[in-house]
Structure formats: structure tokens, C-alpha cells
Scaffold this motif. Structure first.
Motif, mmCIF file in Angstrom:
data_model
loop_
_atom_site.group_PDB
_atom_site.id
_atom_site.type_symbol
_atom_site.label_atom_id
_atom_site.label_comp_id
_atom_site.label_asym_id
_atom_site.label_seq_id
_atom_site.Cartn_x
_atom_site.Cartn_y
_atom_site.Cartn_z
ATOM 1 N N PHE A 1 -6.176 5.165 -15.122
ATOM 2 C CA PHE A 1 -5.120 5.551 -16.015
ATOM 3 C C PHE A 1 -4.204 4.715 -16.716
ATOM 4 N N ARG B 1 -0.546 10.236 -8.655
ATOM 5 C CA ARG B 1 -0.950 10.418 -9.975
ATOM 6 C C ARG B 1 -1.565 11.746 -10.428
ATOM 7 N N SER C 1 -2.563 7.948 -23.544
ATOM 8 C CA SER C 1 -1.661 7.801 -22.416
ATOM 9 C C SER C 1 -1.802 8.820 -21.419
ATOM 10 N N ASP C 2 -2.295 10.143 -21.722
ATOM 11 C CA ASP C 2 -2.382 11.125 -20.670
ATOM 12 C C ASP C 2 -3.671 11.653 -20.703
ATOM 13 N N LYS C 3 -4.592 10.963 -21.173
ATOM 14 C CA LYS C 3 -6.081 11.177 -21.090
ATOM 15 C C LYS C 3 -6.432 11.504 -19.577
ATOM 16 N N ASP D 1 -2.308 4.131 -20.484
ATOM 17 C CA ASP D 1 -0.917 4.110 -20.442
ATOM 18 C C ASP D 1 -0.056 2.812 -20.552
ATOM 19 N N HIS E 1 1.028 14.424 -9.888
ATOM 20 C CA HIS E 1 1.872 14.333 -11.454
ATOM 21 C C HIS E 1 1.096 15.160 -12.406
ATOM 22 N N ALA E 2 -0.111 14.993 -12.377
ATOM 23 C CA ALA E 2 -0.997 15.425 -13.521
ATOM 24 C C ALA E 2 -1.076 16.754 -13.448
ATOM 25 N N ASP F 1 -4.741 12.087 -17.037
ATOM 26 C CA ASP F 1 -4.172 13.285 -16.493
ATOM 27 C C ASP F 1 -4.715 14.554 -16.871
ATOM 28 N N ARG F 2 -5.335 14.577 -17.933
ATOM 29 C CA ARG F 2 -5.902 15.851 -18.520
ATOM 30 C C ARG F 2 -7.265 15.979 -17.663
#
Length: 353
Positions: free
Chosen positions: A114, A153, A130-132, A118, A156-157, A134-135
Motif C-alpha cells: 500500500f 493496516r 492512495s486507498d486502493k 500512498d 484500518h481498512a 484498503d479497498r
């Protein structure tokens, strides 16, 4: 019969994919599963990367189209297992489709991938992606992570389920070295050409130790471009020969800078060294803190002075090297085996049906 489609990032010559995917294939097949492995990048890409040459644009496009073609047939499989992401530097649309329309997927991380997004140098990459990851984590049925930094992480995601899965060794291939208290002490490091830069963090200390004692640096690496003022020997890396090469070492090293990317590393070098019965010296970064028990199986060295002290202690004391190596070997046999990881992986597969 359950059919699993494994989608690693690299072919077998890529270390992360070899350790997180390919080494488990005999276990899956032996347990009665039908498996197919389709890496994103091919060997041409890896060879270009390792040589430091420019990348062939047409070959990269071929990799993207090949992955798309494989995904069109994903419906034929009971499970889909992804390493990191489906398409690098592309939105997580394919993962969303698998989650919403298909049977879902498992995703596996042994690096802080990640941060390629980011913390990218290019503003447009940070803005778009930046949030790819996470998705990707959030859409997955299960997120496998190699250490606590990656686990945080995933939490958080908003991942639905997170399973800790350290990078491990095959105990059938590894075993403790035969020790001798005489002769040159070999201070060893194993790694890919892209990580050889980490040795520069302790090069002055290694040079000093080699001047003070009968010691040499032993590198197990694909090629050598490292300038070192002292006795040094290179053993070219091969998958078949890496265990024998590590067993030639007397001390295993893992220096790292304390940066977000390195926080995500899974201490595999340390696990390899310990699986061969070596004492280790490592930077107190990330998972290294979980693997190294100070003065029991190795030393954690935060700066040059600490590295010198640890090296001097181990170089001068063969009995201590052997004792620490035995402690490390016992830890690996208990916590970091292929068999243990496969049980966890299979349990998640069975529970998801």
C-alpha cells in the motif's frame, strides 16, 4: 473437488510469490485440491528488473491482458486466492466485481504494498490510488497478513476477517549446519539484488570486523555490485542451493532502515538463518522484533556501535554461536513451518465453503 485459482504477482523466480504461493502447491494437491497458478508478471519482466534494464512496454501490456483473460474464467473455480492485488496501478474494480458478482476472494500480503501508492513520489499516484489496497482488503473474504504492521493496516481498512500468516520455511529442506570452532568466521547475508543496498547500512562495521578478526563476508545473491574493502565471497543464488549456501555461514545478518516500507517486511532472512541453526544480528525494525529474542537467538542492533558489539561477541565465541543457533532453530520449528501455515490456510478455505 474444490478448485482453487491462485493469482500470485510473480512466477516462481520471484521470492515473495515462491514463498507465499508456490511452495504450498504440493500440500494443496496432496490434500486433494485442484489448483491452477497464474502469475501476473512473467519471467521476462523479472529478468529485466533484476538486470536493472528498461522494461519492455509490450511485455507489460501482455501481462495485463493475460491476467484479464484468466479472470474471465474465474467462475470455473471454487476459490480465488490473490497475492496483493489483481492489476498493479489500476483501480480495484476487478476485486469489487469478484466480491459482488463472483464467489469472493482471499488476498495475501507479505509486504507493505500500500505504500507504493500512498507514499508514491508522483502526486497523481497518491491522489488516485492512495486507498486502493484498503479497498482490496475491505472487499476480501479473508485477508492474510505476514506481520502485525500489515494486520494494523487491514484493520484500518475494515477487512472482514484477518489471519496472521508469517512467511515460513519447508522443514523438509532446511536443517542445522555442522559447526566447527576453527577457521574463518563467515558473516553471511542472503537476498535479491534490489535489497543488497541494505548492507551499506553496516558496511563500515563489517569492514572493521574483517580487519580485526579472521572473518569474511559471504553474500548469497544473484549478482554482485557491492564495493567492500575486505574479504568477501559471492555464492550465486539458486533455489536448489540456497540452504547449503546458508549453512556455510556462521552468523546471519538482516540490517534494515526504519521506514514504513521496511516495517512491513516479514523477517524471512532471519527465519532462513535460524532454520539452518545460525545466530542472527538484525535491526530492531518491524517483525525482526518478534523473531529475535535478545541474547537468546541473536542480537538487535540499533546503530553502528551496537552492530560492532554484536559482531565482536559472536565472532569471538564459537560456543555462543552454536547455542544461539540451536535456540533459533527451535523457534522456527515451533512457529514458522510450512505445515503450520498450510493448516491455517486450509481451515479458512474449508470454513468459507
Amino acid at each position: 473437488m474444490s478448485k482453487i485459482l491462485f493469482l500470485p504477482k510473480y512466477p516462481r523466480m520471484g521470492a515473495s510469490s515462491r514463498l507465499r504461493t508456490y511452495q504450498f502447491m504440493p500440500s494443496w494437491e496432496g490434500a486433494g485440491y485442484s489448483v491452477k497458478v497464474s502469475p501476473f508478471f512473467n519471467e521476462q519482466y523479472l529478468q529485466e528488473r533484476y538486470k536493472g534494464e528498461g522494461l519492455d512496454t509490450w511485455n507489460l501490456l501482455k501481462c495485463y491482458f493475460q491476467r484479464l483473460w484468466v479472470l474471465l474464467g474465474a467462475w470455473r473455480y471454487t476459490h480465488v486466492w490473490i497475492e496483493k492485488e489483481l492489476f498493479p496501478f489500476a483501480p480495484a474494480w476487478a476485486e469489487w466485481i469478484l466480491a459482488k458478482v463472483g464467489k469472493g476472494y482471499f488476498v495475501d500480503y507479505d509486504d507493505a504494498v500500500f505504500h507504493r501508492y500512498d507514499q508514491a513520489r508522483r502526486p497523481w499516484v497518491r491522489r488516485i490510488f492512495s486507498d486502493k489496497i484498503d479497498r482490496v482488503m475491505r472487499y476480501a473474504k479473508v485477508v492474510f497478513v505476514g506481520n502485525s504492521y500489515l494486520e494494523q493496516r487491514a484493520q484500518h481498512a475494515g477487512a472482514k476477517k484477518i489471519v496472521r500468516l508469517p512467511t515460513v520455511i519447508d522443514t523438509k529442506k532446511y536443517g542445522p549446519k555442522t559447526w566447527s570452532s576453527e577457521g574463518t568466521v563467515r558473516i553471511g547475508w542472503i537476498g535479491s539484488p534490489s535489497t543488497l543496498k541494505y548492507l551499506n547500512l553496516i558496511r563500515p562495521e563489517l569492514e572493521q570486523i574483517c580487519r580485526e578478526y579472521d572473518a569474511e563476508v559471504l553474500l548469497v545473491n544473484g549478482k554482485i555490485t557491492w564495493k567492500f574493502d575486505g574479504p568477501m565471497r559471492l555464492i550465486p543464488w539458486t533455489e536448489e542451493g540456497e540452504v547449503v549456501a546458508i549453512q556455510e555461514m556462521d552468523i546471519g545478518l538482516m540490517p534494515l532502515p526504519d521506514t514504513p516500507w521496511e516495517q512491513g517486511k516479514c523477517a524471512y532472512k532471519l527465519i532462513q538463518y535460524m532454520a539452518c541453526g545460525l545466530p542472527v544480528i538484525a535491526s530492531p525494525v518491524g517483525m525482526n522484533l518478534d523473531v529475535v529474542e535478545e541474547a537468546v537467538n541473536g542480537f538487535l542492533a540499533k546503530d553502528g556501535e551496537a552492530w560492532l558489539a554484536a559482531l565482536r561477541t559472536l565472532v569471538q565465541d564459537a560456543a555462543l554461536r552454536k547455542r544461539m543457533g540451536e535456540n533459533g532453530f527451535a523457534l522456527v520449528q515451533k512457529e514458522y513451518t510450512l505445515e503450520g501455515n498450510f493448516r491455517r490456510m486450509r481451515e479458512e478455505i474449508e470454513n468459507s465453503q
